[in-house]
Design a protein around this motif. Structure first.
Motif, PDB file in Angstrom:
ATOM      1  N   ASN A 119      32.556   7.703 -13.578  1.00  0.00           N
ATOM      2  CA  ASN A 119      31.298   7.886 -14.319  1.00  0.00           C
ATOM      3  C   ASN A 119      30.815   9.313 -14.082  1.00  0.00           C
ATOM      4  O   ASN A 119      30.375   9.652 -12.980  1.00  0.00           O
ATOM      5  N   TYR A 120      30.905  10.157 -15.083  1.00  0.00           N
ATOM      6  CA  TYR A 120      30.562  11.565 -14.913  1.00  0.00           C
ATOM      7  C   TYR A 120      29.056  11.794 -14.774  1.00  0.00           C
ATOM      8  O   TYR A 120      28.625  12.913 -14.463  1.00  0.00           O
ATOM      9  N   GLN A 121      28.264  10.756 -14.970  1.00  0.00           N
ATOM     10  CA  GLN A 121      26.814  10.873 -14.815  1.00  0.00           C
ATOM     11  C   GLN A 121      26.300  10.053 -13.617  1.00  0.00           C
ATOM     12  O   GLN A 121      25.090   9.809 -13.502  1.00  0.00           O
ATOM     13  N   ALA A 122      27.203   9.650 -12.754  1.00  0.00           N
ATOM     14  CA  ALA A 122      26.822   8.833 -11.601  1.00  0.00           C
ATOM     15  C   ALA A 122      25.932   9.631 -10.642  1.00  0.00           C
ATOM     16  O   ALA A 122      26.185  10.804 -10.365  1.00  0.00           O
ATOM     17  N   VAL A 123      24.890   8.978 -10.154  1.00  0.00           N
ATOM     18  CA  VAL A 123      23.971   9.611  -9.206  1.00  0.00           C
ATOM     19  C   VAL A 123      23.829   8.714  -7.985  1.00  0.00           C
ATOM     20  O   VAL A 123      23.606   7.504  -8.115  1.00  0.00           O
ATOM     21  N   ASN A 124      23.948   9.301  -6.797  1.00  0.00           N
ATOM     22  CA  ASN A 124      23.728   8.545  -5.563  1.00  0.00           C
ATOM     23  C   ASN A 124      22.222   8.504  -5.308  1.00  0.00           C
ATOM     24  O   ASN A 124      21.603   9.552  -5.092  1.00  0.00           O
ATOM     25  N   GLU A 152      34.349   7.337  -5.482  1.00  0.00           N
ATOM     26  CA  GLU A 152      33.093   8.091  -5.512  1.00  0.00           C
ATOM     27  C   GLU A 152      32.201   7.726  -6.699  1.00  0.00           C
ATOM     28  O   GLU A 152      30.979   7.639  -6.552  1.00  0.00           O
ATOM     29  N   SER A 153      32.811   7.528  -7.860  1.00  0.00           N
ATOM     30  CA  SER A 153      31.970   7.338  -9.062  1.00  0.00           C
ATOM     31  C   SER A 153      32.521   6.347 -10.066  1.00  0.00           C
ATOM     32  O   SER A 153      31.891   6.126 -11.108  1.00  0.00           O
ATOM     33  N   THR A 154      33.673   5.753  -9.796  1.00  0.00           N
ATOM     34  CA  THR A 154      34.380   4.892 -10.770  1.00  0.00           C
ATOM     35  C   THR A 154      34.493   5.584 -12.142  1.00  0.00           C
ATOM     36  O   THR A 154      34.341   4.955 -13.177  1.00  0.00           O
ATOM     37  N   GLN A 213      47.192  11.220  -8.901  1.00  0.00           N
ATOM     38  CA  GLN A 213      46.877   9.900  -8.358  1.00  0.00           C
ATOM     39  C   GLN A 213      45.918  10.000  -7.180  1.00  0.00           C
ATOM     40  O   GLN A 213      44.990   9.197  -7.045  1.00  0.00           O
ATOM     41  N   CYS A 214      46.123  10.992  -6.322  1.00  0.00           N
ATOM     42  CA  CYS A 214      45.219  11.189  -5.193  1.00  0.00           C
ATOM     43  C   CYS A 214      43.822  11.559  -5.681  1.00  0.00           C
ATOM     44  O   CYS A 214      42.805  11.054  -5.167  1.00  0.00           O
ATOM     45  N   PHE A 215      43.773  12.444  -6.669  1.00  0.00           N
ATOM     46  CA  PHE A 215      42.490  12.829  -7.253  1.00  0.00           C
ATOM     47  C   PHE A 215      41.804  11.599  -7.843  1.00  0.00           C
ATOM     48  O   PHE A 215      40.596  11.377  -7.650  1.00  0.00           O
ATOM     49  N   SER A 216      42.575  10.778  -8.558  1.00  0.00           N
ATOM     50  CA  SER A 216      42.043   9.573  -9.186  1.00  0.00           C
ATOM     51  C   SER A 216      41.508   8.596  -8.145  1.00  0.00           C
ATOM     52  O   SER A 216      40.463   7.957  -8.348  1.00  0.00           O
ATOM     53  N   ASN A 217      42.209   8.463  -7.015  1.00  0.00           N
ATOM     54  CA  ASN A 217      41.760   7.546  -5.969  1.00  0.00           C
ATOM     55  C   ASN A 217      40.375   7.939  -5.451  1.00  0.00           C
ATOM     56  O   ASN A 217      39.511   7.076  -5.221  1.00  0.00           O
ATOM     57  N   ILE A 218      40.177   9.229  -5.262  1.00  0.00           N
ATOM     58  CA  ILE A 218      38.886   9.712  -4.770  1.00  0.00           C
ATOM     59  C   ILE A 218      37.790   9.447  -5.797  1.00  0.00           C
ATOM     60  O   ILE A 218      36.702   8.946  -5.465  1.00  0.00           O
ATOM     61  N   VAL A 219      38.058   9.781  -7.055  1.00  0.00           N
ATOM     62  CA  VAL A 219      37.062   9.575  -8.107  1.00  0.00           C
ATOM     63  C   VAL A 219      36.742   8.088  -8.260  1.00  0.00           C
ATOM     64  O   VAL A 219      35.578   7.700  -8.462  1.00  0.00           O
TER      65      VAL A 219
END
Length: 241
Positions: A177-182, A173-175, A164-170
């Motif tokens: 989306n494994y291809q998200a780019v800032n 950070e990216s919702t 759950q903690c890992f999920s909160n961060i993701v």
């Protein structure tokens, strides 16, 4: 009072005193005093023979009564010493028993703590092994992944208690989306690694494989913060990690 009566009274008194002295001498002073008193009593027996029979009986009765009293005193003293010795012995035995029980309890607690520590270590090793085994090689490469698929992969890699903690961060950070780019920094992927090429340490397919990104992100959180939940606590306090 007649001369014979006076003499009988004196003999009775002397005999009684001598007898009591002999008994007390045995109880207190030892065998030397007892022997002396016994000799005095033997000397008085000659005088006792000169008394009438009735007075002799009275003298002897008085002597025996006092002798019995002296013996009773000696017996009481012996019984008291015996009781005190028994009490000391019992107290010592109870103290030893209590100490032994305390030592056994401490040893039991120590053994229990060691057993629990060993089990915790085994669980940690199992989780680490499972995380390592669930690397990119366990997940066939796909052309694309849905959010649900990425989350399912993450559940297999991240320990249940940390997911759950890992999920909160993701989520932040990216919702997922494994291809998200800032666009500003160029941070990439699920956990927004910066630069994204850092994730190559987990696999060359870091751009397209969410399993590689999840594995790298989990290792990063563990190494830098201690766990995903510790990383999430830092994120909440600082707005990033």
């Amino acid at each position: 009072m007649s001369r014979t009566a006076v003499r009988g009274f004196a003999v009775a008194s002397a005999t009684a005193v001598t007898t009591v002295g002999a008994v007390m001498g045995v109880a207190q002073a030892g065998s030397g005093q007892a022997a002396h008193d016994a000799e005095a009593a033997a000397g008085d027996s000659t005088l006792l023979a000169d008394l009438p029979a009735g007075q002799q009986a009275q003298v002897q009765t008085a002597s025996l009564t006092r002798q019995a009293a002296g013996q009773a005193i000696a017996a009481d003293a012996t019984a008291k010493r015996t009781a005190e010795e028994a009490a000391r012995k019992q107290a010592a035995e109870e103290a030893i028993a209590k100490q032994k029980a305390a030592e056994e309890k401490a040893a039991e607690a120590k053994a229990k703590a060691a057993e629990e520590a060993e089990r915790a270590e085994e669980r940690q090793k199992a989780e680490t092994t499972a995380t390592t085994a669930s690397g990119t090689g366990s997940f066939p490469q796909q052309a694309s992944y849905t959010v649900a698929e990425v989350q399912a992969i993450a559940r297999q890699i991240v320990p249940a208690g940390q997911f759950q903690c890992f999920s909160n961060i993701v989520d932040h950070e990216s919702t997922w989306n494994y291809q998200a780019v800032n666009p500003s920094s160029g941070a990439y992927g699920l956990v927004q690694a910066y630069p994204g090429s850092k994730m190559s340490s987990a696999g060359a397919d870091w751009r397209t494989n969410p399993a590689t990104q999840i594995k790298w992100g989990l290792n990063y959180m563990n190494e830098r913060y201690g766990s995903p939940c510790d990383a999430w606590a830092y994120w909440q306090a600082n707005g990033s990690y």
